[in-house]
Write a protein that holds these residues in place. Structure first.
Motif, short mmCIF file in Angstrom:
data_model
loop_
_atom_site.label_atom_id
_atom_site.label_comp_id
_atom_site.label_asym_id
_atom_site.label_seq_id
_atom_site.Cartn_x
_atom_site.Cartn_y
_atom_site.Cartn_z
N GLY A 112 -16.68 -12.52 -0.64
CA GLY A 112 -16.73 -12.73 0.51
C GLY A 112 -17.59 -11.82 1.39
N HIS A 113 -18.28 -11.04 1.00
CA HIS A 113 -19.06 -9.97 1.65
C HIS A 113 -20.52 -10.80 2.04
CE1 HIS A 113 -16.50 -6.74 1.21
NE2 HIS A 113 -16.59 -6.98 -0.07
N GLY A 114 -20.94 -10.43 3.34
CA GLY A 114 -22.32 -11.13 3.66
C GLY A 114 -23.55 -10.54 3.39
N PHE A 115 -24.80 -11.23 3.40
CA PHE A 115 -25.87 -10.56 2.85
C PHE A 115 -27.19 -11.31 3.96
CE2 PHE A 115 -23.86 -9.51 -0.66
CZ PHE A 115 -24.48 -8.13 -1.11
N ALA A 116 -28.00 -10.53 4.37
CA ALA A 116 -28.94 -10.92 5.06
C ALA A 116 -30.32 -10.45 4.58
CB ALA A 116 -28.89 -10.54 6.65
N CYS A 117 -31.48 -11.06 4.83
CA CYS A 117 -32.46 -10.82 4.05
C CYS A 117 -33.48 -9.76 5.13
CB CYS A 117 -33.64 -12.22 3.85
SG CYS A 117 -35.12 -11.59 3.28
N VAL A 165 -15.44 -9.73 11.09
CA VAL A 165 -16.58 -10.79 11.04
C VAL A 165 -16.99 -11.03 9.40
CG1 VAL A 165 -18.76 -11.74 11.74
CG2 VAL A 165 -17.26 -10.43 13.31
N THR A 166 -16.73 -12.46 9.16
CA THR A 166 -17.02 -12.73 7.62
C THR A 166 -18.13 -13.77 7.55
OG1 THR A 166 -15.38 -14.68 7.70
CG2 THR A 166 -14.67 -12.21 7.46
N PRO A 167 -18.57 -14.04 6.45
CA PRO A 167 -19.56 -15.36 6.60
C PRO A 167 -18.85 -16.52 6.84
CG PRO A 167 -19.82 -13.99 4.63
CD PRO A 167 -18.72 -13.39 5.34
N ALA A 168 -17.54 -16.84 6.54
CA ALA A 168 -16.64 -18.00 7.04
C ALA A 168 -16.56 -18.06 8.67
CB ALA A 168 -15.43 -18.01 6.33
N ASN A 169 -16.21 -16.95 9.43
CA ASN A 169 -16.23 -17.12 10.67
C ASN A 169 -17.25 -16.51 11.65
OD1 ASN A 169 -16.26 -14.36 11.00
ND2 ASN A 169 -13.98 -14.24 10.91
N PHE A 170 -18.55 -16.31 10.89
CA PHE A 170 -19.74 -15.86 11.75
C PHE A 170 -20.15 -16.77 12.82
CE2 PHE A 170 -24.18 -15.56 12.64
CZ PHE A 170 -24.33 -14.12 13.03
N ASP A 171 -20.30 -18.06 12.62
CA ASP A 171 -20.68 -18.79 13.72
C ASP A 171 -19.78 -18.69 14.69
OD1 ASP A 171 -22.71 -19.96 12.28
OD2 ASP A 171 -21.64 -21.59 11.39
N ALA A 172 -18.23 -18.62 14.79
CA ALA A 172 -17.49 -18.40 15.83
C ALA A 172 -17.84 -17.35 16.66
CB ALA A 172 -16.01 -18.59 15.43
N ALA A 173 -17.94 -16.23 15.78
CA ALA A 173 -18.30 -14.91 16.22
C ALA A 173 -19.49 -15.09 17.33
CB ALA A 173 -18.51 -13.74 15.31
N PHE A 174 -20.57 -15.63 16.70
CA PHE A 174 -21.68 -15.70 17.35
C PHE A 174 -21.87 -16.65 18.53
CE2 PHE A 174 -25.93 -18.04 17.79
CZ PHE A 174 -26.59 -17.20 18.35
N ASP A 175 -21.06 -18.02 18.52
CA ASP A 175 -21.24 -18.90 19.53
C ASP A 175 -20.04 -18.76 20.75
OD1 ASP A 175 -18.75 -20.17 18.58
OD2 ASP A 175 -20.15 -21.74 17.24
N GLY A 176 -19.37 -17.87 20.67
CA GLY A 176 -18.14 -17.65 21.80
C GLY A 176 -17.14 -18.50 21.58
N THR A 177 -16.77 -19.10 20.37
CA THR A 177 -15.40 -19.76 20.00
C THR A 177 -14.52 -19.08 19.08
OG1 THR A 177 -16.54 -20.74 17.91
CG2 THR A 177 -16.63 -22.11 19.97
N TRP A 178 -14.85 -17.78 19.17
CA TRP A 178 -13.91 -16.67 18.18
C TRP A 178 -12.40 -16.76 18.81
CZ3 TRP A 178 -14.73 -13.70 14.43
CH2 TRP A 178 -13.87 -12.49 14.04
#
Length: 235
Positions: free
Chosen positions: A155-160, A57-70
């Motif tokens: 390409g690594h992800g960061f969260a607060c 799971v990457t910042p580029a594909n995170f939305d797909a991983a979250f919303d079920g369109t993986w």
């Protein structure tokens, strides 16, 4: 360990989780905190095993991983590195890159800016779990913003993870919320050279625990909130 806070009855939370699982909306996350060098080979074996079964799971594909369109036939995996430790960069990051994964760094935004001589005391005062062995005697134990920016550029992800590793409560006052959300968002943007769109409280409070905090998170530009049992879309 802090008290688990939910916005409603536990049975409602459990029903929500089961509905998500039944719909196939599942984000697989493996959590790390400090990753000391003496455990390097253990981590390498662990990540090698993940590489046989999961896609990153990457910042580029995170939305797909979250919303079920993986779309990948393999399930996605999100390795999360909590708290902003230096050994996450020195030890874990090369291992993740070796096997094609992207790390997700959940950083309390104040920690990288604390002076090296004060970082251990800061960690003790803010529930940041120091490694059992000090592998950097006399040196810093937190990652730097330069290291974070370099990882983000690869390409690594960061969260607060709030500003000070903060444990949200229903009655947390607004001035504290502004510090933990808006000031943290500004520090993440300045440090990374890009905004962080994911937020996570200490102990994983959900949306609804503090509606004033939820509104402030949206206003600060955060799109997702990670909690103990789910990822919630904020905007």
């Amino acid at each position: 360990m802090g008290e688990l806070l939910l916005p409603g009855p536990f049975d409602d939370a459990l029903a929500s989780i089961l509905r998500g699982l039944s719909a196939g909306r599942m984000l697989r996350v493996v959590n790390f905190h400090a990753t000391p060098a003496y455990r390097r080979e253990e981590y390498r074996r662990q990540v090698a095993a993940y590489a046989d079964r999961f896609a990153p799971v990457t910042p580029a594909n995170f939305d797909a991983a979250f919303d079920g369109t993986w779309a990948d036939p393999r399930p996605g995996l999100m390795p999360v590195l909590f708290e902003g430790w230096r050994d996450n960069v020195d030890v874990m990051l090369p291992i993740l890159e070796e096997f094609g994964f992207k790390g997700w760094f959940f950083v309390p935004s104040a920690f990288p800016g604390i002076g090296a001589q004060d970082q251990r005391a800061y960690a003790d005062a803010h529930t940041l779990r120091l490694p059992r062995r000090d592998e950097y005697p006399g040196q810093r134990v937190a990652l730097t913003w330069d290291e974070a920016g370099d990882a983000a550029s690869r390409g690594h992800g960061f969260a607060c993870h709030s500003r000070s590793h903060f444990d949200l409560q229903p009655d947390t006052p607004d001035d504290v919320l502004r510090e933990e959300i808006h000031t943290a968002a500004a520090e993440m943007r300045a440090g990374l050279g890009q905004p962080a769109e994911i937020f996570c409280w200490l102990h994983g409070a959900e949306a609804g625990v503090n509606p004033r905090a939820d509104a402030m998170l949206k206003d600060a530009g955060f799109r997702y909130l990670f909690s103990n049992f789910k990822v919630q879309r904020l905007a």
